[in-house]
Write a protein that holds these residues in place. Sequence first.
Motif, PDB file in Angstrom:
ATOM      1  N   GLY A  26     -51.398 -10.992   6.911  1.00  0.00           N
ATOM      2  CA  GLY A  26     -52.189 -12.153   6.501  1.00  0.00           C
ATOM      3  C   GLY A  26     -51.488 -13.024   5.480  1.00  0.00           C
ATOM      4  O   GLY A  26     -52.137 -13.763   4.740  1.00  0.00           O
ATOM      5  N   CYS A  27     -50.169 -12.957   5.431  1.00  0.00           N
ATOM      6  CA  CYS A  27     -49.401 -13.698   4.427  1.00  0.00           C
ATOM      7  C   CYS A  27     -49.399 -15.187   4.742  1.00  0.00           C
ATOM      8  O   CYS A  27     -48.936 -15.604   5.797  1.00  0.00           O
ATOM      9  N   ALA A  28     -49.893 -15.982   3.817  1.00  0.00           N
ATOM     10  CA  ALA A  28     -49.926 -17.433   4.002  1.00  0.00           C
ATOM     11  C   ALA A  28     -48.516 -18.007   4.056  1.00  0.00           C
ATOM     12  O   ALA A  28     -48.234 -18.899   4.851  1.00  0.00           O
ATOM     13  N   VAL A  29     -47.625 -17.501   3.240  1.00  0.00           N
ATOM     14  CA  VAL A  29     -46.255 -18.008   3.194  1.00  0.00           C
ATOM     15  C   VAL A  29     -45.562 -17.779   4.537  1.00  0.00           C
ATOM     16  O   VAL A  29     -44.883 -18.665   5.051  1.00  0.00           O
ATOM     17  N   ALA A  30     -45.756 -16.600   5.131  1.00  0.00           N
ATOM     18  CA  ALA A  30     -45.156 -16.296   6.432  1.00  0.00           C
ATOM     19  C   ALA A  30     -45.710 -17.208   7.523  1.00  0.00           C
ATOM     20  O   ALA A  30     -45.073 -17.413   8.543  1.00  0.00           O
ATOM     21  N   GLN A  31     -46.890 -17.769   7.275  1.00  0.00           N
ATOM     22  CA  GLN A  31     -47.512 -18.680   8.236  1.00  0.00           C
ATOM     23  C   GLN A  31     -47.179 -20.136   7.925  1.00  0.00           C
ATOM     24  O   GLN A  31     -47.718 -21.050   8.538  1.00  0.00           O
ATOM     25  N   GLY A  32     -46.311 -20.355   6.935  1.00  0.00           N
ATOM     26  CA  GLY A  32     -45.898 -21.707   6.582  1.00  0.00           C
ATOM     27  C   GLY A  32     -46.856 -22.434   5.653  1.00  0.00           C
ATOM     28  O   GLY A  32     -46.778 -23.649   5.497  1.00  0.00           O
ATOM     29  N   LEU A  33     -47.757 -21.706   5.014  1.00  0.00           N
ATOM     30  CA  LEU A  33     -48.732 -22.294   4.094  1.00  0.00           C
ATOM     31  C   LEU A  33     -48.280 -22.081   2.647  1.00  0.00           C
ATOM     32  O   LEU A  33     -47.439 -21.222   2.375  1.00  0.00           O
ATOM     33  N   PRO A  34     -48.859 -22.812   1.709  1.00  0.00           N
ATOM     34  CA  PRO A  34     -48.511 -22.601   0.298  1.00  0.00           C
ATOM     35  C   PRO A  34     -48.920 -21.207  -0.178  1.00  0.00           C
ATOM     36  O   PRO A  34     -49.945 -20.659   0.250  1.00  0.00           O
ATOM     37  N   ALA A  35     -48.114 -20.640  -1.069  1.00  0.00           N
ATOM     38  CA  ALA A  35     -48.392 -19.305  -1.606  1.00  0.00           C
ATOM     39  C   ALA A  35     -49.774 -19.228  -2.246  1.00  0.00           C
ATOM     40  O   ALA A  35     -50.437 -18.194  -2.187  1.00  0.00           O
ATOM     41  N   ALA A  36     -50.230 -20.322  -2.843  1.00  0.00           N
ATOM     42  CA  ALA A  36     -51.539 -20.339  -3.503  1.00  0.00           C
ATOM     43  C   ALA A  36     -52.681 -20.053  -2.533  1.00  0.00           C
ATOM     44  O   ALA A  36     -53.765 -19.654  -2.953  1.00  0.00           O
ATOM     45  N   GLN A  37     -52.439 -20.221  -1.238  1.00  0.00           N
ATOM     46  CA  GLN A  37     -53.481 -19.969  -0.242  1.00  0.00           C
ATOM     47  C   GLN A  37     -53.489 -18.525   0.258  1.00  0.00           C
ATOM     48  O   GLN A  37     -54.332 -18.153   1.065  1.00  0.00           O
ATOM     49  N   CYS A  38     -52.564 -17.719  -0.215  1.00  0.00           N
ATOM     50  CA  CYS A  38     -52.475 -16.344   0.271  1.00  0.00           C
ATOM     51  C   CYS A  38     -53.565 -15.470  -0.341  1.00  0.00           C
ATOM     52  O   CYS A  38     -53.934 -15.639  -1.508  1.00  0.00           O
ATOM     53  N   TRP A  39     -54.054 -14.527   0.424  1.00  0.00           N
ATOM     54  CA  TRP A  39     -55.113 -13.613  -0.012  1.00  0.00           C
ATOM     55  C   TRP A  39     -54.709 -12.857  -1.277  1.00  0.00           C
ATOM     56  O   TRP A  39     -55.539 -12.555  -2.123  1.00  0.00           O
ATOM     57  N   CYS A  40     -53.418 -12.573  -1.421  1.00  0.00           N
ATOM     58  CA  CYS A  40     -52.981 -11.744  -2.543  1.00  0.00           C
ATOM     59  C   CYS A  40     -53.032 -12.457  -3.886  1.00  0.00           C
ATOM     60  O   CYS A  40     -52.977 -11.817  -4.938  1.00  0.00           O
ATOM     61  N   MET A  41     -53.156 -13.771  -3.867  1.00  0.00           N
ATOM     62  CA  MET A  41     -53.183 -14.523  -5.121  1.00  0.00           C
ATOM     63  C   MET A  41     -54.487 -14.335  -5.889  1.00  0.00           C
ATOM     64  O   MET A  41     -54.530 -14.565  -7.088  1.00  0.00           O
ATOM     65  N   THR A  42     -55.524 -13.909  -5.203  1.00  0.00           N
ATOM     66  CA  THR A  42     -56.813 -13.704  -5.867  1.00  0.00           C
ATOM     67  C   THR A  42     -57.276 -12.249  -5.797  1.00  0.00           C
ATOM     68  O   THR A  42     -58.372 -11.927  -6.233  1.00  0.00           O
ATOM     69  N   ALA A  43     -56.448 -11.383  -5.252  1.00  0.00           N
ATOM     70  CA  ALA A  43     -56.822  -9.979  -5.088  1.00  0.00           C
ATOM     71  C   ALA A  43     -56.133  -9.114  -6.135  1.00  0.00           C
ATOM     72  O   ALA A  43     -55.058  -9.441  -6.619  1.00  0.00           O
ATOM     73  N   GLU A  44     -56.785  -8.010  -6.459  1.00  0.00           N
ATOM     74  CA  GLU A  44     -56.148  -7.011  -7.314  1.00  0.00           C
ATOM     75  C   GLU A  44     -55.443  -6.023  -6.385  1.00  0.00           C
ATOM     76  O   GLU A  44     -56.079  -5.368  -5.570  1.00  0.00           O
ATOM     77  N   ILE A  45     -54.130  -5.955  -6.502  1.00  0.00           N
ATOM     78  CA  ILE A  45     -53.330  -5.103  -5.631  1.00  0.00           C
ATOM     79  C   ILE A  45     -53.142  -3.745  -6.288  1.00  0.00           C
ATOM     80  O   ILE A  45     -52.783  -3.658  -7.464  1.00  0.00           O
ATOM     81  N   ASP A  46     -53.368  -2.693  -5.515  1.00  0.00           N
ATOM     82  CA  ASP A  46     -53.197  -1.336  -6.003  1.00  0.00           C
ATOM     83  C   ASP A  46     -51.713  -1.081  -6.286  1.00  0.00           C
ATOM     84  O   ASP A  46     -50.892  -1.150  -5.371  1.00  0.00           O
ATOM     85  N   PRO A  47     -51.330  -0.809  -7.538  1.00  0.00           N
ATOM     86  CA  PRO A  47     -49.923  -0.566  -7.853  1.00  0.00           C
ATOM     87  C   PRO A  47     -49.330   0.590  -7.061  1.00  0.00           C
ATOM     88  O   PRO A  47     -48.154   0.586  -6.733  1.00  0.00           O
ATOM     89  N   GLN A  48     -50.156   1.584  -6.726  1.00  0.00           N
ATOM     90  CA  GLN A  48     -49.658   2.713  -5.942  1.00  0.00           C
ATOM     91  C   GLN A  48     -49.279   2.280  -4.533  1.00  0.00           C
ATOM     92  O   GLN A  48     -48.349   2.833  -3.942  1.00  0.00           O
ATOM     93  N   ALA A  49     -49.973   1.288  -3.987  1.00  0.00           N
ATOM     94  CA  ALA A  49     -49.626   0.781  -2.661  1.00  0.00           C
ATOM     95  C   ALA A  49     -48.243   0.149  -2.698  1.00  0.00           C
ATOM     96  O   ALA A  49     -47.425   0.350  -1.802  1.00  0.00           O
ATOM     97  N   LEU A  50     -47.957  -0.596  -3.754  1.00  0.00           N
ATOM     98  CA  LEU A  50     -46.640  -1.221  -3.884  1.00  0.00           C
ATOM     99  C   LEU A  50     -45.547  -0.172  -4.049  1.00  0.00           C
ATOM    100  O   LEU A  50     -44.431  -0.345  -3.559  1.00  0.00           O
ATOM    101  N   GLN A  51     -45.862   0.930  -4.700  1.00  0.00           N
ATOM    102  CA  GLN A  51     -44.880   2.004  -4.881  1.00  0.00           C
ATOM    103  C   GLN A  51     -44.550   2.696  -3.557  1.00  0.00           C
ATOM    104  O   GLN A  51     -43.501   3.315  -3.432  1.00  0.00           O
ATOM    105  N   ARG A  52     -45.442   2.579  -2.571  1.00  0.00           N
ATOM    106  CA  ARG A  52     -45.192   3.186  -1.261  1.00  0.00           C
ATOM    107  C   ARG A  52     -44.162   2.404  -0.449  1.00  0.00           C
ATOM    108  O   ARG A  52     -43.636   2.905   0.537  1.00  0.00           O
ATOM    109  N   LEU A  53     -43.866   1.180  -0.884  1.00  0.00           N
ATOM    110  CA  LEU A  53     -42.843   0.388  -0.204  1.00  0.00           C
ATOM    111  C   LEU A  53     -41.467   0.957  -0.498  1.00  0.00           C
ATOM    112  O   LEU A  53     -41.208   1.432  -1.601  1.00  0.00           O
ATOM    113  N   ALA A  54     -40.580   0.864   0.482  1.00  0.00           N
ATOM    114  CA  ALA A  54     -39.189   1.243   0.251  1.00  0.00           C
ATOM    115  C   ALA A  54     -38.623   0.316  -0.817  1.00  0.00           C
ATOM    116  O   ALA A  54     -38.979  -0.864  -0.861  1.00  0.00           O
TER     117      ALA A  54
END
Length: 79
Positions: A26-54
């Motif tokens: 659901g990345c707005a940037v990947a869809q060619g939209l401004p970053a400000a329109q992305c879902w992640c700009m207003t969401a609280e992201i679980d830090p543990q989820a980010l740690q699961r990334l390589a």
Amino acid sequence: MPAGTASGTDSDTWEQQCPLCGQSNGCAVAQGLPAAQCWCMTAEIDPQALQRLAPAERGQRCICPACGRAEPAQPNPGD
């Protein structure tokens, strides 16, 4: 994009795919939209989820809302 290349490239799929679950991120940037329109700009992201990334994917790949959401603590069935 090189001439004769379809718009639905593997790169497009990679940019729009959650590296944790494989679903659309659901990345707005990947869809060619401004970053400000992305879902992640207003969401609280679980830090543990980010740690699961390589390590090479951190800051480079976007996760989906479901993977980014903090999971509520599960009750222990033995309690």
